[in-house]
Design an enzyme around this catalytic site. Structure first.
Site: not given
Ligand code: PGA
Length: 230
Positions: A8, A10, A86, A155, A195, A216-217
């Site tokens: 993802n 974003k 989300h 999540e 995370s 995400g990140g």
């Molecule tokens: P993250 O984000 O891996 O950066 O924590 C996950 C998400 O919100 O899809």
């Protein structure tokens, strides 16, 4: 069963050249890449093994909805998965359970695979988190009776990095317990998000009930992401 890994992105990266380079670097079977709308077409054309996903969709096929992207438009670009509900959309865009429910129903009807995100904002206890998730799921799934293409992401909002280094992933054991709990309610694939990194992915994958991860990140860094795939 192979695990499902959703990247993802974003609101990243900044341009389609970077998006194409990143997509090519993480193009693997079992990976769903969900870039921002403006890069869907370019990413779709540049991947061979991964599957294309979108980070949201509007509930109508077409019509007078300024700024929204329709189900048919996504379909025309080869999008197979849509992420819905989300927490960032719930928080920053004010998406309500009612609106998310509408999107879930129409996206499923149109043949998309829906990745529905649920999770508590604060963890007071696992049992209070369970009752929050149960109620959220109930509201988001009103009127849904075919679950074949539904995937639920547990999540917890507090675990999403969002660039904040103080945020941390859930304890994999607690995440696995929540995943089992969700599966008792709805018999679908359930994945974990929040995370997930190249270093901790294994601790989630080793729980057989966790069917995959939403990243995400760490999905913006091809080295990190490849470590996870390994
Ligand atoms: P993250 O984000 O891996 O950066 O924590 C996950 C998400 O919100 O899809």
């Amino acid at each position: 069963m192979p695990k499902l890994i959703i990247a993802n992105w974003k609101s990243n990266p900044d341009n389609s050249r970077q998006a194409i380079a990143l997509a090519k670097a993480i193009d693997r079977k079992g990976v769903v890449i969900a870039p921002p709308y403006p890069f869907l077409e370019a990413v779709g054309k540049s991947i061979k093994k991964a599957t294309l996903g979108a980070q949201d969709v509007f509930w109508a096929d077409s019509g007078p909805y300024t700024g929204e992207v329709s189900l048919k438009q996504l379909k025309s670009l080869g999008v197979k998965y849509v992420i819905l509900g989300h927490s960032e959309r719930r928080i920053y865009l004010g998406e309500t359970d009612d609106l998310i429910n509408k999107k879930v129903k129409t996206a499923l009807k149109s043949g998309f695979k829906v990745i529905l995100c649920v999770g508590e904002s604060k963890r007071k206890s696992l049992s209070s988190a369970k009752s929050f998730v149960k109620n959220q799921l109930r509201r988001n799934l009103i009127g849904v009776n075919r679950f074949k293409n539904l995937i639920i992401t547990y999540e917890p909002v507090w675990s999403i990095s969002g660039g904040d280094p103080r945020h941390r992933a859930d304890n994999p054991k607690d995440a696995a317990e929540m995943v089992r709990f969700i599966k008792q309610m709805v018999r679908v694939k359930v994945i974990y998000g929040g995370s997930v990194t190249g270093n901790n992915a294994k601790s989630f994958f080793k729980h057989k009930e966790i069917d995959g991860v939403l990243v995400g990140g760490a999905s913006l860094n091809s080295q990190e992401f490849k470590k996870m795939l390994k």
